[in-house]
Structure formats: C-alpha cells, structure tokens
Write a protein that holds these residues in place. Structure first.
Motif, PDB file in Angstrom:
ATOM      1  N   GLU A   1       0.849  -1.214   0.000  1.00 22.27           N
ATOM      2  CA  GLU A   1       0.000   0.000   0.000  1.00 22.27           C
ATOM      3  C   GLU A   1       0.876   1.253   0.000  1.00 22.27           C
ATOM      4  OE1 GLU A   1      -0.216  -2.322   2.399  1.00 22.27           O
ATOM      5  OE2 GLU A   1      -1.987  -3.416   1.677  1.00 22.27           O
ATOM      6  N   LEU A   2       1.925   1.210   0.811  1.00 22.33           N
ATOM      7  CA  LEU A   2       2.854   2.345   0.875  1.00 22.33           C
ATOM      8  C   LEU A   2       3.568   2.512  -0.461  1.00 22.33           C
ATOM      9  CD1 LEU A   2       4.360   4.533   2.490  1.00 22.33           C
ATOM     10  CD2 LEU A   2       5.950   2.769   3.262  1.00 22.33           C
TER      11      LEU A   2
ATOM     12  N   ARG B   1       2.483   1.672  -3.380  1.00 24.86           N
ATOM     13  CA  ARG B   1       1.537   2.214  -4.365  1.00 24.86           C
ATOM     14  C   ARG B   1       1.451   3.729  -4.262  1.00 24.86           C
ATOM     15  NH1 ARG B   1      -2.745  -2.056  -3.517  1.00 24.86           N
ATOM     16  NH2 ARG B   1      -2.187  -3.597  -5.091  1.00 24.86           N
ATOM     17  N   ILE B   2       1.426   4.237  -3.026  1.00 24.01           N
ATOM     18  CA  ILE B   2       1.336   5.686  -2.833  1.00 24.01           C
ATOM     19  C   ILE B   2       2.641   6.348  -3.305  1.00 24.01           C
ATOM     20  CG2 ILE B   2       1.141   7.530  -1.103  1.00 24.01           C
ATOM     21  CD1 ILE B   2      -0.571   5.461   0.536  1.00 24.01           C
TER      22      ILE B   2
ATOM     23  N   ASN C   1       4.637   5.265  -5.404  1.00 21.15           N
ATOM     24  CA  ASN C   1       4.784   5.082  -6.836  1.00 21.15           C
ATOM     25  C   ASN C   1       4.124   6.156  -7.671  1.00 21.15           C
ATOM     26  OD1 ASN C   1       5.304   3.164  -9.238  1.00 21.15           O
ATOM     27  ND2 ASN C   1       5.996   2.130  -7.384  1.00 21.15           N
ATOM     28  N   LEU C   2       3.245   6.941  -7.061  1.00 18.20           N
ATOM     29  CA  LEU C   2       2.649   8.069  -7.782  1.00 18.20           C
ATOM     30  C   LEU C   2       3.683   9.171  -7.940  1.00 18.20           C
ATOM     31  CD1 LEU C   2      -0.730   8.243  -5.837  1.00 18.20           C
ATOM     32  CD2 LEU C   2      -0.334   7.257  -8.121  1.00 18.20           C
TER      33      LEU C   2
ATOM     34  N   GLU D   1      -4.177  -0.639  -9.206  1.00 16.30           N
ATOM     35  CA  GLU D   1      -5.299  -1.002  -8.315  1.00 16.30           C
ATOM     36  C   GLU D   1      -6.181  -2.067  -8.977  1.00 16.30           C
ATOM     37  OE1 GLU D   1      -5.119   3.338  -6.858  1.00 16.30           O
ATOM     38  OE2 GLU D   1      -3.931   2.067  -8.154  1.00 16.30           O
TER      39      GLU D   1
END
Ligand code: ZN
Length: 280
Positions: free
Chosen positions: A178-179, A181-182, A184-185, A280
């Motif tokens: 989850e971290l 993914r964030i 990665n933006l 996602e």
C-alpha cells in the motif's frame, strides 16, 4: 556536505541495510557479506572522486554561473520556492536522459555495465560504480548546472536528495504494497528499480528515473509488471562470479564487450507477462 549531508546519507545507508535485512524484497542468491565488501572496495575511488571533484567542480561552476548571470534560472529570477521546484524537476529530468545515455551510448555503457553486473541488488549496489562512470557524470553534472544556472546551495540540496533516492531505490527493502503504491505516484521505488536491473534487456531498458517516476510515465518506459522474484538480477553475458572479481571489474570497461546473451547464446526473454503488480 561534510558536516550535514554525509552523516545523513551514512545514517540512511545503515537504516536501509537494517530494513532490507529485516524485510527482504527479493531472495538473495549470493553471499551478502562478500558483495558488501566487493561493492565497498569498488566504490572507494568513486567516493574520493565525489569528495574531491564531483561536488567541488560543479559547485565552483554554480558559483561562477550565478556571479556571471549564466544559465536559465539566472536569466529568469523566480521566487525561492519556485527555484526549489525548478531545480528538482530540471535536474532529475536531465539525469533521466543521462541514465538513458549511459545505457545507449556504447562508450558510456562500458562503464555503467560494472554497476549492472551485480548479481543481487541491495543498498550496497548504490555505491557500486566504476570510477570512469563517475568521471563522465562529473562532466554531465557540470554542464547541466551551467545550462540551468542552478544556485550553489540548491545544487548541494539536490545532490544529497539524489544520493538518498539512489540508496533507497537500490535497497532490497520490501515496503508494504500500500505504501509502495502511494510512493509510486511520485517517486522511484525498490520494486521499480529492481526491474531495471533485470537480465532481460527490454526490462533493463525501462525505469530510468532516479527521484521522480514521472519521466518514465512521460516516455512510456515505466514497467511495473514483473514480480520481483521473477527478476534475475544482472547483465546476461556477465553472470559468472569468477569473472566479477575486483580486478576484473575495474578492467571490464577496457575489454571487448559481450553481446546481451546468456553464456549458452540464448537471449533472455520473458514468455508470460503478468499484470501490473502496483495497479489497483
Ligand atoms: Zn542503469
């Protein structure tokens, strides 16, 4: 740099060393201690170059450029916050092209190859650069600083962040997905850079970014569709440990370069592409 940045980077190195030991991302295939020592010794001339040339020369150029009013940011006066943003965007994007050139220009690749021959990837790989690689980098950094008119203090701040990002994305730390993914933006993560160190050439020729991941999105070279345990780290033609001893690594850029093939002549490919692990 000596009193603040270097101690900070050393602390970050130790923290990442601990994190990757505690929460490993990829299975390591070779002795960690062995690689740590080898990468450290290989990086000694590089460290000396950074300390005595990599920063002093570009900083001298940055001071000269601001005195003489040379370079983009000296021609268009901006508020301080905009200078910070402009420095990071301009320099990180310039480094994206520089990294691309390190792979695409045969002369540069001879030296950058040494960095990629590491058979496992971890935070110590971030220091594994041939000194020839560093010498070319000094020339590039000096030129970029002059063209963009980067203020001296911003150069030090950018360079420290750049080194911190390099340590981070080479580390073998398994971030919670989850971290990741964030992050990665915004920025290059260990999973992203792991794919850049694959023996599959198509995968190596992706994820060129250092701090921000946007440039790879812009150029459609962002790859996140390879699970980390499917990545074989290294350069296809240089996978024999006995050929990667210190002496041979220092000499590697000056030897005939091998084509991107496994020792049996096969070109490494990936048959099945899996789905984007981070989408996602
Ligand atoms: Zn590379």
């Amino acid at each position: 740099m000596d009193y603040i940045a270097n101690p900070l980077l050393t602390c970050l190195f130790l923290v990442l060393l601990w994190l990757q030991w505690r929460f490993p991302l990829r299975r390591q295939h070779f002795s960690v201690l062995h690689r740590l020592v080898r990468n450290f010794v290989l990086s000694i001339p590089g460290f000396a170059l950074v300390r005595f040339a990599m920063l002093p020369i570009p900083i001298a150029i940055a001071i000269w450029a601001s005195d003489r009013h040379v370079g983009l940011l000296n021609w268009f006066p901006l508020p301080a916050w905009a200078v910070v943003i402009a420095t990071f965007l301009l320099m990180d994007y310039a480094y994206w092209w520089w990294h691309w050139a390190m792979h695409m220009v045969p002369l540069f690749w001879r030296f950058h190859n040494v960095h990629h021959t590491d058979l496992d990837l971890d935070v110590s790989t971030a220091a594994r650069f041939h000194f020839g690689d560093m010498i070319f980098s000094i020339a590039f950094l000096s030129l970029a600083v002059m063209i963009f008119g980067i203020p001296p203090i911003m150069l030090v701040i950018f360079f420290t962040t750049f080194e911190a990002a390099t340590l981070f994305h080479h580390s073998n730390w398994r971030l919670p997905i989850e971290l990741e993914r964030i992050l990665n933006l915004l920025m290059v993560t260990p999973r992203m850079h792991g794919i850049h160190h694959s023996i599959v050439q198509r995968e190596t020729n992706s994820n060129w970014g250092t701090i921000f991941c946007w440039w790879d999105k812009l150029h459609r070279t962002l790859r996140r569709d390879v699970p980390q345990d499917a990545v074989t780290v290294g350069v296809a033609a240089y996978r024999d440990e006995h050929e990667l001893t210190l002496g041979k690594l220092f000499a590697l850029p000056f030897r005939q370069q091998r084509a991107w093939r496994l020792p049996d002549g096969e070109i490494p490919e990936r048959a099945v592409q899996s789905a984007d692990e981070l989408a996602e």
